[in-house]
Design a protein around this motif. Structure first.
Motif, PDB file in Angstrom:
ATOM      1  N   TYR A 176       0.852  -1.182   0.000  1.00 39.59           N
ATOM      2  CA  TYR A 176       0.000   0.000   0.000  1.00 39.59           C
ATOM      3  C   TYR A 176       0.894   1.240   0.000  1.00 39.59           C
ATOM      4  CZ  TYR A 176      -3.189  -3.670   1.376  1.00 39.59           C
ATOM      5  OH  TYR A 176      -3.897  -4.844   1.404  1.00 39.59           O
ATOM      6  N   GLY A 177       0.462   2.254  -0.731  1.00 47.36           N
ATOM      7  CA  GLY A 177       1.279   3.464  -0.895  1.00 47.36           C
ATOM      8  C   GLY A 177       0.859   4.544   0.082  1.00 47.36           C
ATOM      9  N   ILE A 178       1.849   5.095   0.794  1.00 45.52           N
ATOM     10  CA  ILE A 178       1.525   6.173   1.718  1.00 45.52           C
ATOM     11  C   ILE A 178       2.206   7.471   1.298  1.00 45.52           C
ATOM     12  CG2 ILE A 178       1.094   4.626   3.671  1.00 45.52           C
ATOM     13  CD1 ILE A 178       3.737   5.393   4.814  1.00 45.52           C
ATOM     14  N   ALA A 179       1.609   8.573   1.734  1.00 45.37           N
ATOM     15  CA  ALA A 179       2.172   9.910   1.524  1.00 45.37           C
ATOM     16  C   ALA A 179       2.462  10.507   2.896  1.00 45.37           C
ATOM     17  CB  ALA A 179       1.189  10.783   0.747  1.00 45.37           C
ATOM     18  N   VAL A 180       3.591  11.175   3.011  1.00 44.72           N
ATOM     19  CA  VAL A 180       4.040  11.722   4.302  1.00 44.72           C
ATOM     20  C   VAL A 180       4.704  13.081   4.077  1.00 44.72           C
ATOM     21  CG1 VAL A 180       4.484   9.382   5.205  1.00 44.72           C
ATOM     22  CG2 VAL A 180       6.368  10.708   4.212  1.00 44.72           C
ATOM     23  N   ASP A 181       4.891  13.795   5.180  1.00 45.25           N
ATOM     24  CA  ASP A 181       5.618  15.079   5.119  1.00 45.25           C
ATOM     25  C   ASP A 181       7.128  14.908   5.198  1.00 45.25           C
ATOM     26  OD1 ASP A 181       3.550  16.847   4.837  1.00 45.25           O
ATOM     27  OD2 ASP A 181       3.301  17.188   6.998  1.00 45.25           O
ATOM     28  N   ASP A 182       7.585  14.073   6.145  1.00 38.86           N
ATOM     29  CA  ASP A 182       9.011  14.057   6.508  1.00 38.86           C
ATOM     30  C   ASP A 182       9.466  15.489   6.803  1.00 38.86           C
ATOM     31  OD1 ASP A 182      11.528  13.113   7.056  1.00 38.86           O
ATOM     32  OD2 ASP A 182      11.929  12.313   5.053  1.00 38.86           O
ATOM     33  N   ALA A 183       8.616  16.234   7.541  1.00 38.74           N
ATOM     34  CA  ALA A 183       8.897  17.650   7.799  1.00 38.74           C
ATOM     35  C   ALA A 183      10.038  17.790   8.807  1.00 38.74           C
ATOM     36  CB  ALA A 183       7.646  18.331   8.335  1.00 38.74           C
ATOM     37  N   GLU A 193      12.212  24.288  -1.460  1.00 41.35           N
ATOM     38  CA  GLU A 193      13.488  23.617  -1.177  1.00 41.35           C
ATOM     39  C   GLU A 193      13.687  23.344   0.307  1.00 41.35           C
ATOM     40  OE1 GLU A 193      13.068  26.635  -2.349  1.00 41.35           O
ATOM     41  OE2 GLU A 193      14.387  28.077  -1.340  1.00 41.35           O
ATOM     42  N   ARG A 194      12.652  23.667   1.133  1.00 43.20           N
ATOM     43  CA  ARG A 194      12.735  23.368   2.556  1.00 43.20           C
ATOM     44  C   ARG A 194      11.759  22.225   2.882  1.00 43.20           C
ATOM     45  NH1 ARG A 194      12.209  27.045   6.652  1.00 43.20           N
ATOM     46  NH2 ARG A 194      14.209  26.394   7.514  1.00 43.20           N
ATOM     47  N   ALA A 195      12.033  21.515   3.973  1.00 41.09           N
ATOM     48  CA  ALA A 195      11.208  20.349   4.344  1.00 41.09           C
ATOM     49  C   ALA A 195      10.102  20.793   5.299  1.00 41.09           C
ATOM     50  CB  ALA A 195      12.091  19.270   4.971  1.00 41.09           C
ATOM     51  N   ASN A 196       9.112  21.454   4.721  1.00 38.62           N
ATOM     52  CA  ASN A 196       7.999  22.012   5.494  1.00 38.62           C
ATOM     53  C   ASN A 196       6.856  21.001   5.634  1.00 38.62           C
ATOM     54  OD1 ASN A 196       8.679  24.950   3.611  1.00 38.62           O
ATOM     55  ND2 ASN A 196       9.196  24.677   5.771  1.00 38.62           N
ATOM     56  N   PRO A 197       5.958  21.241   6.601  1.00 39.46           N
ATOM     57  CA  PRO A 197       4.823  20.322   6.782  1.00 39.46           C
ATOM     58  C   PRO A 197       3.670  20.602   5.802  1.00 39.46           C
ATOM     59  CG  PRO A 197       4.727  22.067   8.419  1.00 39.46           C
ATOM     60  CD  PRO A 197       5.994  22.306   7.624  1.00 39.46           C
ATOM     61  N   GLY A 198       2.719  19.666   5.736  1.00 34.63           N
ATOM     62  CA  GLY A 198       1.486  19.865   4.980  1.00 34.63           C
ATOM     63  C   GLY A 198       1.539  19.365   3.550  1.00 34.63           C
ATOM     64  N   ARG A 199       2.518  18.528   3.227  1.00 29.97           N
ATOM     65  CA  ARG A 199       2.716  18.123   1.828  1.00 29.97           C
ATOM     66  C   ARG A 199       2.204  16.733   1.484  1.00 29.97           C
ATOM     67  NH1 ARG A 199       8.773  20.764   1.101  1.00 29.97           N
ATOM     68  NH2 ARG A 199       8.043  22.912   1.284  1.00 29.97           N
ATOM     69  N   GLY A 200       2.080  15.873   2.494  1.00 28.29           N
ATOM     70  CA  GLY A 200       1.594  14.525   2.221  1.00 28.29           C
ATOM     71  C   GLY A 200       0.995  13.938   3.477  1.00 28.29           C
ATOM     72  N   TRP A 201      -0.090  13.187   3.335  1.00 27.63           N
ATOM     73  CA  TRP A 201      -0.748  12.636   4.511  1.00 27.63           C
ATOM     74  C   TRP A 201      -1.527  11.387   4.115  1.00 27.63           C
ATOM     75  CZ3 TRP A 201      -1.824  17.450   2.399  1.00 27.63           C
ATOM     76  CH2 TRP A 201      -3.028  17.564   1.695  1.00 27.63           C
ATOM     77  N   VAL A 202      -2.039  10.729   5.138  1.00 27.28           N
ATOM     78  CA  VAL A 202      -2.937   9.601   4.916  1.00 27.28           C
ATOM     79  C   VAL A 202      -4.270   9.923   5.586  1.00 27.28           C
ATOM     80  CG1 VAL A 202      -1.225   7.767   4.624  1.00 27.28           C
ATOM     81  CG2 VAL A 202      -1.923   8.435   6.939  1.00 27.28           C
ATOM     82  N   VAL A 203      -5.337   9.332   5.057  1.00 32.62           N
ATOM     83  CA  VAL A 203      -6.664   9.442   5.664  1.00 32.62           C
ATOM     84  C   VAL A 203      -7.140   8.008   5.877  1.00 32.62           C
ATOM     85  CG1 VAL A 203      -8.954  10.462   5.520  1.00 32.62           C
ATOM     86  CG2 VAL A 203      -7.030  11.593   4.401  1.00 32.62           C
ATOM     87  N   VAL A 204      -7.272   7.655   7.144  1.00 32.97           N
ATOM     88  CA  VAL A 204      -7.429   6.262   7.539  1.00 32.97           C
ATOM     89  C   VAL A 204      -8.867   6.007   7.986  1.00 32.97           C
ATOM     90  CG1 VAL A 204      -6.563   4.489   9.121  1.00 32.97           C
ATOM     91  CG2 VAL A 204      -5.024   6.275   8.301  1.00 32.97           C
ATOM     92  N   GLN A 205      -9.394   4.831   7.604  1.00 35.84           N
ATOM     93  CA  GLN A 205     -10.728   4.439   8.068  1.00 35.84           C
ATOM     94  C   GLN A 205     -10.588   3.579   9.307  1.00 35.84           C
ATOM     95  OE1 GLN A 205     -12.798   2.634   4.691  1.00 35.84           O
ATOM     96  NE2 GLN A 205     -14.125   4.422   4.714  1.00 35.84           N
ATOM     97  N   ALA A 206     -11.180   4.054  10.403  1.00 31.95           N
ATOM     98  CA  ALA A 206     -11.154   3.290  11.650  1.00 31.95           C
ATOM     99  C   ALA A 206     -12.410   3.656  12.436  1.00 31.95           C
ATOM    100  CB  ALA A 206      -9.906   3.613  12.453  1.00 31.95           C
TER     101      ALA A 206
END
Ligand SMILES: [Zn+2]
Ligand SMILES: [Zn+2]
Length: 311
Positions: A176-183, A193-206
């Motif tokens: 399964y493919g995930i998206a993350v910030d690595d901020a 060119e900076r490692a800022n937040p808000g660029r990749g995330w997951v939306v999980v069903q639980a």
């Protein structure tokens, strides 16, 4: 999926001053909480940031899931694997080969009952599909990482992460493919060119906002990943994959349904794209692209023709 399931937006990869981030854990967690995230993993390099030390930030709207970026290497290759829902520090293992180093890391994480995800394979061009194929007991692969120097799109002879994902899926590795910030950067200017937040995330069903429930849902593929588009529903029946897109502003959307070898099987321009399974596909996944070029990745639906293989 239980009918009382909810969607929880979260980020499973971010750094603080406990390793090489520029901001203390409390302020990092506050950034995510105030930007609508329901959960966050503080994943410092070989450091366990215990959420119990940040208990005052946690409530029914926001959860810190304990984690670590287990960070090791083999020769010039970087091996970074996140451990989700840990209870203590997992020491970074070594190995006699690159594959063994990755496998030892996955095994150390699984031995703790935690869930691993393999990070940014193209960082320093470390983990190619030949290596990823030979690793076992992992289900989650970063296909989009917000750090500017991890080469999500590949280049030269090296495929981008989506192509690598399709190559592995097609060969029989259920991922399964995930998206993350690595901020790393919450101070100063926010720039590409900076490692800022808000660029990749997951939306999980639980059914509840609970660390164990969230990471088990991730490990089972009950989520979508995104760098922008918001999905209202994903419905899977025996014969159909249906998506409902939540329109943002005046954005427009194109959905591509993707099958084995990354082949685009169908294209849909509506807010309710649907794909009717023909039965002979191995798997079908979807890529929802908005008019800014941002993407939501719907996890693959595996047909009865899919044969999981191990190296
Ligand atoms: Zn890393
Ligand atoms: Zn990282």
């Amino acid at each position: 999926m239980p009918t009382n399931a909810q969607w929880f937006k979260g980020n499973t990869h971010t750094h603080t001053t406990n390793s090489d981030g520029d901001t203390p854990p409390e302020a990092v967690a506050r950034w995510y909480k105030s930007h609508g995230y329901r959960f966050l993993v503080l994943s410092d390099h070989n450091v366990f940031t215990n959420p119990a030390t940040l208990a005052s930030l946690m409530d029914s709207t926001f959860l810190l899931v304990p984690g670590e970026e287990v960070t090791t290497s083999f020769q010039s290759a970087s091996v970074h694997v996140n451990a989700l829902e840990i209870s203590r520090l997992i020491p970074a293992p070594k190995g006699g080969s690159l594959v063994e180093t990755v496998q030892n890391t996955i095994d150390a994480i699984r031995a703790e009952g935690a869930v691993p995800h393999i990070n940014h394979p193209n960082f320093r061009w470390s983990l190619d599909t030949a290596v990823l194929w030979r690793v076992k007991n992992d289900r989650l692969l970063e296909i989009h990482n917000g750090h500017p120097t991890v080469h999500n799109e590949g280049g030269g002879e090296t495929p981008g992460m989506e192509d690598a994902w399709d190559a592995l899926l097609t060969r029989g590795k259920r991922l399964y493919g995930i998206a993350v910030d690595d901020a790393h950067h919450f101070q100063g200017e926010f720039a590409p060119e900076r490692a800022n937040p808000g660029r990749g995330w997951v939306v999980v069903q639980a059914t509840t906002l609970n660390g164990r429930a969230l990471v088990e849902a991730l490990d089972a593929g009950r989520f979508y990943a995104s760098s922008g588009p918001v999905l209202e529903a994903i419905t899977i029946t025996e014969s159909q994959l249906s998506i409902r897109i939540t329109r943002q502003g005046d954005f427009k959307y194109t959905t591509e349904f993707v099958g084995a070898n990354g082949r685009v099987l169908a294209v849909n321009k509506s807010l309710t794209p649907q794909y009717t399974l023909q039965g002979d596909e191995m798997y079908v996944r979807a890529r929802v692209i908005d008019s800014a070029g941002r993407v939501a990745w719907v996890q693959p639906v595996f047909t009865t023709r899919y044969v999981e293989r191990q190296p």
